[in-house]
Design an enzyme around this catalytic site. Structure first.
Site, PDB file in Angstrom:
ATOM      1  N   LYS A 111       0.829  -1.205   0.000  1.00  0.00           N
ATOM      2  CA  LYS A 111       0.000   0.000   0.000  1.00  0.00           C
ATOM      3  C   LYS A 111       0.865   1.256   0.000  1.00  0.00           C
ATOM      4  CE  LYS A 111      -4.257  -2.035   1.261  1.00  0.00           C
ATOM      5  NZ  LYS A 111      -4.771  -2.913   2.288  1.00  0.00           N
ATOM      6  N   LYS A 191      -4.026 -10.300  -9.841  1.00  0.00           N
ATOM      7  CA  LYS A 191      -4.910 -10.844  -8.797  1.00  0.00           C
ATOM      8  C   LYS A 191      -6.228 -10.065  -8.794  1.00  0.00           C
ATOM      9  CE  LYS A 191      -5.824 -10.638  -3.978  1.00  0.00           C
ATOM     10  NZ  LYS A 191      -5.933  -9.740  -2.906  1.00  0.00           N
ATOM     11  N   LYS A 194     -10.460  -5.514  -5.499  1.00  0.00           N
ATOM     12  CA  LYS A 194     -11.191  -4.261  -5.725  1.00  0.00           C
ATOM     13  C   LYS A 194     -10.226  -3.092  -5.892  1.00  0.00           C
ATOM     14  CE  LYS A 194     -12.146  -4.615  -0.904  1.00  0.00           C
ATOM     15  NZ  LYS A 194     -12.507  -5.951  -0.501  1.00  0.00           N
TER      16      LYS A 194
HETATM   17  P1  ADP Z   1      -9.594  -7.389  -2.184  1.00  0.00           P
HETATM   18  O1  ADP Z   1      -8.242  -7.874  -2.618  1.00  0.00           O
HETATM   19  O2  ADP Z   1     -10.542  -7.274  -3.307  1.00  0.00           O
HETATM   20  O3  ADP Z   1      -9.483  -6.125  -1.356  1.00  0.00           O
HETATM   21  P2  ADP Z   1     -10.048  -8.656   0.318  1.00  0.00           P
HETATM   22  O4  ADP Z   1      -8.641  -8.363   0.690  1.00  0.00           O
HETATM   23  O5  ADP Z   1     -11.136  -7.893   1.005  1.00  0.00           O
HETATM   24  O6  ADP Z   1     -10.190  -8.512  -1.250  1.00  0.00           O
HETATM   25  O7  ADP Z   1     -10.278 -10.208   0.491  1.00  0.00           O
HETATM   26  C1  ADP Z   1     -11.264 -10.831   1.259  1.00  0.00           C
HETATM   27  C2  ADP Z   1     -11.001 -12.325   1.245  1.00  0.00           C
HETATM   28  O8  ADP Z   1     -11.087 -12.810  -0.101  1.00  0.00           O
HETATM   29  C3  ADP Z   1      -9.617 -12.732   1.761  1.00  0.00           C
HETATM   30  O9  ADP Z   1      -9.690 -13.926   2.517  1.00  0.00           O
HETATM   31  C4  ADP Z   1      -8.822 -12.951   0.507  1.00  0.00           C
HETATM   32  O10 ADP Z   1      -7.806 -13.900   0.690  1.00  0.00           O
HETATM   33  C5  ADP Z   1      -9.875 -13.447  -0.480  1.00  0.00           C
HETATM   34  N1  ADP Z   1      -9.536 -13.012  -1.831  1.00  0.00           N
HETATM   35  C6  ADP Z   1      -9.610 -11.753  -2.307  1.00  0.00           C
HETATM   36  N2  ADP Z   1      -9.207 -11.683  -3.589  1.00  0.00           N
HETATM   37  C7  ADP Z   1      -8.847 -12.951  -3.923  1.00  0.00           C
HETATM   38  C8  ADP Z   1      -8.327 -13.556  -5.114  1.00  0.00           C
HETATM   39  N3  ADP Z   1      -8.115 -12.837  -6.211  1.00  0.00           N
HETATM   40  N4  ADP Z   1      -8.064 -14.864  -5.095  1.00  0.00           N
HETATM   41  C9  ADP Z   1      -8.288 -15.595  -3.980  1.00  0.00           C
HETATM   42  N5  ADP Z   1      -8.779 -15.104  -2.836  1.00  0.00           N
HETATM   43  C10 ADP Z   1      -9.050 -13.802  -2.798  1.00  0.00           C
END
Ligand code: ADP
Ligand code: TRP
Length: 326
Positions: A111, A191, A194
């Site tokens: 970040k 990956k 959001k």
């Molecule tokens: P983002 O990356 O969109 O901000 P979050 O960090 O809020 O998503 O992730 C919430 C949950 O979803 C976590 O347990 C994370 O490991 C899983 N997750 C998010 N994006 C992925 C992805 N591309 N592949 C696998 N798991 C994911």
């Protein structure tokens, strides 16, 4: 075994959240585990400072889990902020957490590299996450691969606390990661996240979702040429939704050539609505019953808080902290 996991209400739920985290988590509740799942709204404050959006996304995560099959009777489903004790434990754990441990955090470093000017909350994020996990004495934490380091930090913090206070109050949690769907790619091949604006939303409008799926980035191999099934974003997503035999068929078709990416994208779009159709319907229903959703969260909050309060009594005693309440 007691499992615990959380999702931040920092945006709209997407296919990566579903395949990487929510689907395996929901499956666990039916495998005899005691599950605690929560909406990490305190964590979301590290990146979101808009009250209306915080409410909207919190409701979105609540509806999403319930629509996807979380059973609030079997699973303790709650909002992080319904258990304020977790912030007290965060402070206590902060005092045994080395700065160096937090400075090595991938998520923090990423970040900062993206140009976000870091606040203390972002830096201390893993301590709050450790408190979330340790306050419920969870044995395992089902999450996506990207969360592995946070769970390892929790293990370090747990060991530091028990060593500092010469006690065994907190227990060591293990990460639980499905290797098969470790990282779900987004429409641009990075990956799905959001923060990259490359997601396929779970509950977005059908037309826009189909369009999004058709826009997934592929290479420019011509239709007739053989293609590498291991290097295709569309197939990587299809793997999360299709049966093994269907995947095998597609892999053969990739290798033999004569197939365009449009065809597999179309199948992915159809399958998306086939698999998620029932949840999308339930989501619409739940939207009409916000009071029922609130009742479920309030009940989960009470059940979670009772466990957290018990742990905090032990923690305070171990630290010699007296309070006038229990
Ligand atoms: P983002 O990356 O969109 O901000 P979050 O960090 O809020 O998503 O992730 C919430 C949950 O979803 C976590 O347990 C994370 O490991 C899983 N997750 C998010 N994006 C992925 C992805 N591309 N592949 C696998 N798991 C994911
Ligand atoms: N950091 C997690 C994420 O971004 C969310 C989270 C907060 C969490 N507290 C947790 C996950 C405790 C598992 C356990 O996805």
């Amino acid at each position: 075994m007691r499992l615990l996991s959380g999702i931040q209400p920092s945006g709209k739920l997407h296919l990566g959240n579903y395949l990487g985290a929510m689907r395996p988590q929901i499956e666990m509740q039916d495998q005899g585990h005691e599950c605690f799942y929560f909406i990490a709204n305190y964590h979301a404050m590290t990146s979101l400072s808009n009250a209306a959006l915080m409410e909207e996304y919190t409701q979105g995560v609540a509806l999403g889990y319930l629509a996807l099959g979380l059973d609030p009777v079997k699973t303790v489903f709650f909002r992080q902020s319904d258990v304020p004790e977790v912030t007290e434990l965060t402070w206590i754990l902060s005092c045994v957490t080395p700065i160096g441990l937090l400075a090595r955090g991938h998520s923090y470093k990423d970040k900062v590299a993206q140009g976000l000017s870091p606040n203390h909350g972002l830096f201390a994020y893993p301590v709050l996450q450790a408190a979330d996990i340790l306050i419920y004495k969870a044995h395992a934490v089902p999450v996506g691969q990207d969360q592995k380091q946070h769970i390892e930090m929790t293990q370090d913090i747990q060991a530091k606390f028990n060593a500092a206070y010469n006690c065994e109050v907190l227990i060591r949690p293990e990460p639980m990661i499905r290797q098969t769907v470790a990282v779900i790619p987004g429409v641009d091949g990075r990956k799905m996240s959001k923060s990259y604006d490359n997601t396929i939303e779970l509950f977005g409008p059908e037309k826009a979702t189909r369009k999004r799926i058709m826009s997934i980035l592929t290479d420019s191999t011509p239709v007739e040429a053989p293609k590498d099934p291991d290097k295709c974003n569309v197939l990587a997503l299809l793997k999360g939704l299709a049966s093994e035999s269907e995947i095998k068929e597609w892999e053969n078709r990739y290798r033999s050539g004569g197939m365009g990416y449009g065809e597999v994208k179309k199948r992915l779009a159809d399958l998306f609505f086939e698999v998620l159709g029932p949840a999308r319907k339930k989501h619409e229903e739940l939207l009409k019953h916000p009071d029922e959703v609130e009742r479920i969260l309030a009940d989960g909050g009470r059940r979670a808080r009772a466990v957290a309060q018990e742990t905090m009594r032990e923690v305070r005693k171990a630290c010699g902290l007296k309070t006038s309440h229990s």
